[in-house]
Design a protein around this motif. Structure first.
Motif, short mmCIF file in Angstrom:
data_model
loop_
_atom_site.label_atom_id
_atom_site.label_comp_id
_atom_site.label_asym_id
_atom_site.label_seq_id
_atom_site.Cartn_x
_atom_site.Cartn_y
_atom_site.Cartn_z
N ASN A 169 1.19 4.42 -2.68
CA ASN A 169 1.08 5.83 -2.28
C ASN A 169 2.28 6.63 -2.76
O ASN A 169 2.15 7.74 -3.28
N ARG A 185 -6.78 -4.57 -2.30
CA ARG A 185 -7.77 -4.81 -1.24
C ARG A 185 -8.62 -6.03 -1.60
O ARG A 185 -8.92 -6.85 -0.76
N HIS A 221 -4.95 0.17 -5.50
CA HIS A 221 -5.44 -0.02 -4.13
C HIS A 221 -6.62 -0.97 -4.12
O HIS A 221 -6.72 -1.85 -3.26
N ALA A 248 0.83 -1.20 0.00
CA ALA A 248 0.00 0.00 0.00
C ALA A 248 0.87 1.25 0.00
O ALA A 248 0.61 2.21 -0.74
N HIS A 288 -3.27 -6.04 1.03
CA HIS A 288 -2.87 -4.66 1.31
C HIS A 288 -2.09 -4.54 2.61
O HIS A 288 -1.44 -3.55 2.86
#
Lengths: 674, 222
Positions: free
Chosen positions: B34, B83, B79, B30, B88
């Motif tokens: 980002n 998920r 993402h 994750a 994640h």
């Protein structure tokens, strides 16, 4: 002067003509009518092209050029006809025309014509286009097209594993040759990329680039022509094709290779270094000797002829090497003499080698057999073929008054001028090459005594040979036409030499003395006081002495028939197999050269007294080129691939890592280079 | 033009390089995504700045594409994927992160060394090119040091960021080229996405080592 625009353009138009014919052949190849249609069409087109080429050749003038806006951007497809290409166009189209005539008869026996016809026409188109090409791109494209078309014909009888192996070997060697030529042209074009021949001619090359380009041309064109040790594919591939195509491959396509070499080395690569001449000469001498020695060992008639092509290519390259050496030293007349000899031999060989292959094809049709050990006595069954084949044999053995003698004699005349050369290396090598040439000329005579004697004389060695029938009129006409050309070019060589003089003037800057001015059709290479030859006188002498002898025999000899037992070497066996055969003929020479040149392996298995089994004699001859040149390469490739084999089973991430590491290594190289 | 303009450009490009190193260092998937989104934002800022400096309004479109597609769409999708796959929270094993960082430093030095001769043309272009090349090489490094298919995809896109930076920094890139590059990246992303889901369906993991096992290769191969 009307110029050569029209005939040259007509000749070039024949190329799309041949291609259309190939298309038609692909469409209707299965029909029964296709064979006469395609060969008839090829004959007509080749005759037109031959007429056009002859007109260009006999009308010396400024070269004809044409640039079409296809091909490489900025260069396009360029075509050009000058004296050199006109000469080779004559050779190609003469061979093509007579082969098509022969094939009108011979092609009827083809089992799968659809496999041969389209490629036959395409092959003719390719050969013509190579000679027309005036830029490296068009040249290589046509060259590769020619190779592929001929490869497809070699593969026509693919069910025989030997043929498909031969075709594979041919494909590998052809690719190698094209690669060499590609690199050579790249070097000549330089970083500026001037691929047009005109640009290459204008630019002066560095000695290093020129030398490398000459070496690459020797490898590339030499592999097509059959220079030792690049000849290994030739004796396998040429006999594998149908006989009329064998004639084209051996008689004509090897000449396209010679053309490529001549064009690059004498025309494009700039002023030669004397050492080029030395290299070419040495290779030519070795090729001539090895070629004829191996030809002598063969018992397959077509393979014998194919090996003999290697010898003749050697003779041609001796002439070219001499021309290079003389030109490098500025001895223009001698250079012109050597070049004339080489090109005259190009013409001659294309004529008599086609004739002999036609003869072999006729024998193959009539007796269904290529192995001389199963032939014999055909003179009674096929008298006309025998006469034509005999003339071919006499011509290729360089017997006067036929054409082979003239070109080999001219080569010897050029060798005799060699003391004028300043370099000691050349002074010493040229006589050695001359000795090799003399050896190969003598062995060639032995070779064709064997080929003719074993095949046509004696008693038939098999039932098929006994039942042979004379071949059709088309084949016979083609053979006798070629025999007539052998005869004419041998008796009146002065015209050929004079016709070649604009060519030698273009490439060497010199010409031989004008021959037509000499009395009684003599030819004198340098000056009449030095040496001269007159085919007409020899012919008259031969006719006179022959008829006098015949008359004397008829007048004075007894007509009574005398019957007696034939000489049987003390073995009163009636079997025709006990005749003196091909292997028996070549045995003395095999013994003399056995250990040095041939890797002969002989094993005699003799039953002990009292044992009832049959004795046996086995013999195997391996071309040393395989052992010395190709064996190490094959082993090297095998071991490298064994090592690289592990690379085939890596994970994706490892491959990616390899790519990245290579990139980083190259970047490091760039960073540290300056 | 004042020097300040170029300083700002270099600041943004340098920011991208720093974010590349951050990408290399992250071990949570994750977080990797980002950081990637952040790098895309830095890229779009840098491209927009170049548009201002060079007075080339079409570069604004490039910047917008970079911001929307790479800054928002692709990270959101990634993402979503992780998920859905419930990875994640996973901590990915990074091979010798210290060694990787050192290699990365070496690569940056190499890129500076490589663009040295460009300085004779323009000293400003040189710096930009050095940054871009470094980002590309670090992207490649990321692709070969990660084992997770998702992080490999991120490495690939970070590499592409470097390409765009190089193209815009030097002279300005034609819009058509940029759009086609963006499309090809999008398609590559879709292919990768499908690929990742397929691996997941088959092997219950997105660790690419599963593929090696499937091929019947040696177990010790990593």
């Amino acid at each position: 002067m009307p110029g050569i625009d029209l005939p040259a353009a007509t000749g070039l138009w024949c190329v799309p003509g041949f291609l259309c014919l190939a298309g038609v052949a692909a469409a209707v190849g299965q029909r029964k009518l296709a064979t006469p249609l395609i060969y008839g069409g090829s004959l007509a087109l080749a005759l037109v092209a031959l007429g056009a080429a002859l007109t260009c050749f006999l009308q010396p003038g400024p070269p004809w050029t044409l640039a079409l806006p296809i091909g490489l951007p900025g260069i396009g497809a360029r075509f050009r006809v000058d004296a050199l290409s006109a000469f080779f166009l004559v050779v190609v189209n003469l061979g093509a025309a007579i082969t098509s005539l022969y094939a009108l008869g011979y092609g009827r026996h083809e089992e799968a014509p659809a496999r041969v016809l389209p490629f036959y026409a395409a092959f003719l188109a390719g050969m013509n286009l190579v000679i027309f090409a005036d830029d490296a791109f068009t040249y290589l494209l046509a060259w590769e097209f020619m190779s592929l078309a001929s490869w497809a014909i070699v593969l026509a009888r693919h069910r025989d594993p030997a043929n498909s192996r031969a075709a594979f070997l041919y494909l590998v060697m052809a690719s190698f040759g094209t690669l060499c030529l590609l690199l050579g042209f790249g070097l000549l074009a330089g970083p500026a990329g001037g691929y047009a021949f005109e640009t290459i001619r204008r630019v002066s090359h560095t000695p290093f680039a020129a030398t490398l380009a000459v070496v690459l041309a020797l490898l590339g064109a030499g592999s097509k022509a059959g220079l030792v040790p690049l000849h290994v594919w030739l004796p396998l591939a040429h006999p594998a094709a149908p006989s009329h195509v064998s004639a084209l491959l051996s008689g004509v396509m090897t000449k396209v290779g010679v053309y490529g070499f001549t064009r690059i080395v004498l025309d494009l690569a700039g002023p030669p270094n004397p050492w080029f001449g030395l290299t070419v000469l040495t290779l030519g001498g070795i090729t001539a000797a090895i070629g004829v020695l191996y030809a002598l060992m063969q018992h397959d008639l077509k393979r014998l002829l194919a090996y003999h092509t290697v010898e003749n290519i050697g003779i041609i390259f001796i002439g070219l090497g001499l021309a290079l050496a003389f030109r490098a030293n500025g001895i223009k007349v001698a250079a012109a003499l050597a070049l004339t000899a080489a090109l005259f031999h190009v013409f001659n060989h294309s004529v008599f080698k086609s004739l002999l292959f036609f003869g072999a094809g006729a024998v193959l049709t009539a007796a269904g057999e290529r192995d001389m050990e199963r032939l014999g006595g055909l003179i009674h069954r096929m008298p006309q073929t025998t006469v034509a084949f005999l003339i071919g044999c006499a011509a290729i053995s360089a017997l006067p008054p036929l054409n082979g003698f003239v070109s080999e004699w001219l080569t010897f005349q050029a060798i005799l001028v060699s003391p004028d050369l300043p370099q000691w290396g050349l002074k010493l090598t040229v006589p050695a090459a001359g000795a090799l040439l003399a050896l190969s000329a003598a062995l060639a005579a032995a070779c064709f005594v064997k080929a003719f004697g074993v095949t046509f004389l004696g008693r038939p060695r098999s039932a098929a040979a006994k039942a042979a029938m004379e071949v059709d009129t088309f084949s016979l006409t083609a053979m006798f036409l070629l025999a007539a050309i052998c005869f004419l070019a041998g008796v009146l060589p002065g015209f050929v030499i004079d016709a070649l003089s604009p060519l030698t003037a273009m490439l060497t800057g010199g010409t031989m003395p004008h021959q037509a001015a000499l009395p009684w059709m003599s030819i004198a290479p340098i000056a009449e006081s030095r040496s001269s030859y007159n085919g007409l006188i020899i012919l008259t002498f031969l006719i006179a002495s022959g008829s006098v002898t015949a008359m004397a025999i008829h007048r004075f000899a007894t007509r009574a028939t005398r019957r007696s037992a034939i000489w049987d070497c003390g073995f009163p066996l009636d079997a025709p197999q006990t005749q003196y055969g091909s292997a028996s003929f070549s045995m003395p020479i095999r013994r003399v050269f056995g250990t040095v040149v041939f890797s002969v392996f002989e094993r005699v298995d003799m039953p002990r007294p009292g044992e009832l089994r049959a004795g046996s004699f086995r013999m195997r001859i391996i071309d040393p080129a395989w052992r010395l040149a190709y064996g190490p390469i094959a082993r090297g490739v095998a071991s490298i691939s064994l090592i690289l084999n592990q690379l085939q089973f890596l994970t994706i991430r490892r491959y990616l890592t390899l790519v990245v590491c290579t990139l980083i290594a190259l970047l490091l190289l760039v960073a540290t280079w300056r | 033009m004042s020097k300040l303009w170029f300083d700002v450009a270099h600041l943004l490009a340098g920011g991208m390089l720093v974010l590349s190193f951050a990408l290399l260092y992250q071990d949570r998937i994750a977080a990797v995504i980002n950081v990637f989104a952040l790098q895309a934002v830095a890229l779009s800022l840098s491209v927009a700045w170049q548009a201002l400096v060079q007075g080339a309004p079409h570069l604004m479109v490039t910047a917008a594409i970079a911001l929307i597609v790479k800054g928002f769409v692709i990270p959101t999708a990634l993402h979503h994927i992780i998920r859905r796959m419930q990875i994640h929270r996973e901590v990915e094993e990074v091979i010798g992160s210290g060694l990787t960082m050192l290699t990365g430093l070496g690569l940056v030095a190499l890129s500076i060394l490589l663009v040295q001769p460009v300085g004779e043309v323009s000293i400003y272009v040189r710096e930009d090119l050095a940054f871009a090349l470094a980002v590309i090489l670090l992207g490649l490094l990321m692709m070969i040091t990660r084992r997770n298919a998702v992080t490999q995809v991120v490495g690939f896109m970070s590499l592409e960021n470097g390409l765009v930076l190089a193209a815009t920094g030097a002279k300005g890139m034609p819009l058509v080229v940029e759009i086609s590059v963006a499309f090809s990246i999008l398609i590559a992303f879709i292919v990768f996405g499908i690929f990742v889901f397929r691996i997941r369906e088959r092997f219950d993991t997105v660790d690419v080592r599963a593929l090696d096992r499937f091929r019947g290769e040696r177990r010790d191969v990593s």
